[in-house]
Design a protein around this motif. Sequence first.
Motif, PDB file in Angstrom:
ATOM      1  N   ALA A 102      -4.019  -3.875  -0.956  1.00 48.01           N
ATOM      2  CA  ALA A 102      -5.189  -3.249  -0.159  1.00 48.01           C
ATOM      3  C   ALA A 102      -6.315  -2.977  -1.254  1.00 48.01           C
TER       4      ALA A 102
ATOM      5  N   ASP B 176       0.759  -0.999   0.045  1.00 48.93           N
ATOM      6  CA  ASP B 176      -0.091  -0.043   0.042  1.00 48.93           C
ATOM      7  C   ASP B 176       1.021   1.211  -0.002  1.00 48.93           C
TER       8      ASP B 176
ATOM      9  N   HIS C  66      -9.521   2.680  -2.567  1.00 52.52           N
ATOM     10  CA  HIS C  66     -10.162   3.541  -1.461  1.00 52.52           C
ATOM     11  C   HIS C  66     -11.540   4.164  -2.354  1.00 52.52           C
TER      12      HIS C  66
END
Length: 147
Positions: free
Chosen positions: A143, A35, A146
């Motif tokens: 990850a 990340d 977002h």
Amino acid sequence: MRLLRSTDLALRVLMRLAVAGESHPTTREVAAAMDVPYTHTAKVVAELQHMGLLEARRGRGGGLAVTEAGRTASVGAVVRAFEGVGDVVECEGATPCPLRSGCRLRSALRQAQEAFFASLDPLTLEDVVAEPTGPLLLTLSPAPPHS
């Protein structure tokens, strides 16, 4: 002592690749798993390759792999290479410190910095990826995006 982001990233990249086994992740995959921005990772990978600590192969079947020199490299040497060995504090800059001609702090800080590096010298990459760290590194995955 606080490490530069590039130093921290270099150590984490080496650690991640040390446990990769036969797989050879790409720079993009390593960046995603940790990340961190791809551009920062690419710069660090280029420097580690220049230092002979990892190999980067292009194309099908390519990817990143730690070299034997990387596996046995001193963590202290890697940190020194990325941090540099300059003064901890800026005494001579645009506004020189008025105490510089008789200051004892500067040499004490330099000695402390060297003690920090020296404490890392006996450690190798293999040492820092031993259990429980190595198995944990294998669980890292990209990850989620977002939202």
